[in-house]
Enzyme design. Sequence first.
Site, mmCIF file in Angstrom:
data_model
loop_
_atom_site.group_PDB
_atom_site.id
_atom_site.type_symbol
_atom_site.label_atom_id
_atom_site.label_comp_id
_atom_site.label_asym_id
_atom_site.label_seq_id
_atom_site.Cartn_x
_atom_site.Cartn_y
_atom_site.Cartn_z
ATOM 1 N N ARG A 44 12.732 -22.915 118.363
ATOM 2 C CA ARG A 44 13.907 -22.830 117.487
ATOM 3 C C ARG A 44 13.668 -21.791 116.401
ATOM 4 O O ARG A 44 12.523 -21.454 116.061
ATOM 5 C CB ARG A 44 14.211 -24.192 116.854
ATOM 6 N N GLU A 50 14.498 -24.025 104.464
ATOM 7 C CA GLU A 50 13.062 -24.079 104.759
ATOM 8 C C GLU A 50 12.346 -25.125 103.923
ATOM 9 O O GLU A 50 12.539 -25.208 102.698
ATOM 10 C CB GLU A 50 12.430 -22.705 104.510
ATOM 11 N N HIS A 51 11.521 -25.929 104.584
ATOM 12 C CA HIS A 51 10.669 -26.928 103.936
ATOM 13 C C HIS A 51 11.475 -27.989 103.183
ATOM 14 O O HIS A 51 10.991 -28.537 102.185
ATOM 15 C CB HIS A 51 9.688 -26.258 102.962
ATOM 16 N N ASP A 53 13.428 -30.384 105.165
ATOM 17 C CA ASP A 53 13.697 -31.524 106.055
ATOM 18 C C ASP A 53 12.897 -32.739 105.626
ATOM 19 O O ASP A 53 13.401 -33.864 105.608
ATOM 20 C CB ASP A 53 13.422 -31.171 107.513
ATOM 21 N N GLY A 147 6.074 -19.494 113.679
ATOM 22 C CA GLY A 147 7.220 -20.099 113.020
ATOM 23 C C GLY A 147 8.407 -20.364 113.906
ATOM 24 O O GLY A 147 9.510 -20.625 113.401
ATOM 25 N N SER A 149 8.226 -22.765 116.329
ATOM 26 C CA SER A 149 8.018 -24.148 116.786
ATOM 27 C C SER A 149 7.523 -24.248 118.218
ATOM 28 O O SER A 149 7.994 -25.084 118.989
ATOM 29 C CB SER A 149 9.305 -24.975 116.608
ATOM 30 N N SER A 150 6.554 -23.420 118.570
ATOM 31 C CA SER A 150 5.954 -23.532 119.902
ATOM 32 C C SER A 150 5.262 -24.877 120.071
ATOM 33 O O SER A 150 5.324 -25.484 121.141
ATOM 34 C CB SER A 150 4.949 -22.398 120.121
ATOM 35 N N ASP A 194 12.189 -29.441 113.573
ATOM 36 C CA ASP A 194 11.808 -28.718 114.782
ATOM 37 C C ASP A 194 12.137 -29.511 116.040
ATOM 38 O O ASP A 194 12.698 -28.979 117.007
ATOM 39 C CB ASP A 194 10.309 -28.407 114.754
ATOM 40 N N LYS A 242 -0.382 -24.196 111.702
ATOM 41 C CA LYS A 242 0.043 -25.235 110.758
ATOM 42 C C LYS A 242 -0.942 -26.392 110.687
ATOM 43 O O LYS A 242 -1.203 -26.938 109.613
ATOM 44 C CB LYS A 242 1.436 -25.733 111.167
#
Length: 501
Positions: A44, A50-51, A53, A147, A149-150, A194, A242
């Site tokens: 996604r 950002e940051h 959620d 960034g 979301s793999s 994500d 992360k």
Amino acid sequence: MFTAISDIYADNLLKHGVRYQTLVEKFVSIYGEKPDFIARAPGRVNIIGEHIDYCGFPVFPMAIVPDCLVAVRSIEEKIVDLANVNHEYPARRFSYNPVSMVSIDNSQQDWTNYFKCGYKGALKAIDCNAPKGMQCLMDGNVPRCVGLSSSSAVVCCAALATMEANNRLLSQENVVEASVASERYIGTNGGGMDQTASIMSQPHSASFIEFDPELSVTPVRIPSTEPPLAFVIANTLVAFDKAVTAPVYYNLRVVETRVGALILAKCLGIADRPACKNVDPLTFKIVMDEYFSGQDTAGKSEVDVWIERLTAMFKASSETFGSHPGGYTRDEMAQELGITTQQLSNKVHEAQFPVRAERFQLLKRAQHAFSEALRVVRFRQICEQTNDRSSTCGDVGKALGDLMNQSQDSCRDLFECSCKELDELCEIARGAGSLGSRLTGAGWGGCSVHLVSQPSIDRFIDTLKERYYSKHHSDLSPEQLKETIFVTVPGSGAGIYLFDS
């Protein structure tokens, strides 16, 4: 459930079909039988929000075309064989354990750890203590550590695959819940954006995702303008893991916002109310809703209520934390709450999600959270109002782009999750015609997203290649550059691909 490639992808169907067929053929060459199905979960891109959620506030992502695929065949033996089409990742085997389900060693950066997280979370969600074994072959083309979301795509894909293999596929909402819980086994204390974007996205639309009081996803179409708008993703090629850096970056930001919510609730005189007392976790969104719980909203639109409340909370948090512009020590935070530092550590689950910091920047984090949530609300408002009427690219693009630029400034200055390469790339992009440029994902490296007029795309990409990539990564081949900077459209969410009998 999908039964045709065209159910999943909007274009390049032949290319995608060949990929699926190659995956099946490779599966047969490894295991001797065809797979029962293929689980699929996309990456996604977060357009804005950002940051926040994990602060309980809405976000505005969209699924992208790059995805994770896992071909699966169920077997009776309680083992999981996991291979990868990429030979950099060696095949692994693990067995179901009745006590822990599966062993996940966070000290070892093994490629299967995220799959194991999804496997464990799925079995817990379906309450399965006698799972089927699985033969699996993975193929992922979501760039790693950038960034997009793999890791969440792998977790979601593994969760879906495990549920389907055991004939217990849950609702989308429950798959999201299981996937969010799953990723915490790796030691990352995320908020759910994500996984929700990967599972619940719809084609042609971004998603306005709300988490409180319950998960809610509203598809929002990107405005149709003349000329059309497009999003370009550009990778800084600065890798950010992360999970590895969580104690000083990602998890630290979560703790700063959670402690901020605890202190803000106390200073506003609502900490002992049932809505806030002993709530775990207490978020800025819960504090805001409780503070305004007696507000008369008659005659006000939903957007007007959001704007009024978020503006007031930005002011209240600035007043609350303004006495410590340089940040709080652990002792100072504990003193504000009237508890010991150990009790504070327990409240934010530091044993599970450790953090390291001398000072905690509560003022900056709160200011970012409330202002970023306000930008998300306004972004949605512009999209929905514009879709009701015809508009020019210039007017709408500038309004949306300004919000994206403000978001990048806030990520850089208040949340401090940017880096010099992201700042440089965004500056070059704005000079090259981007209407709005910002980091996307956790930050500290990885990808940026840019709002561009469609006729300007080729010139825009050429400028970034010349001024950023030729300067920092002159060794990239043309094919590698295509994977590094590319146009994206809103894609479909996750699902199970069943073979046509």
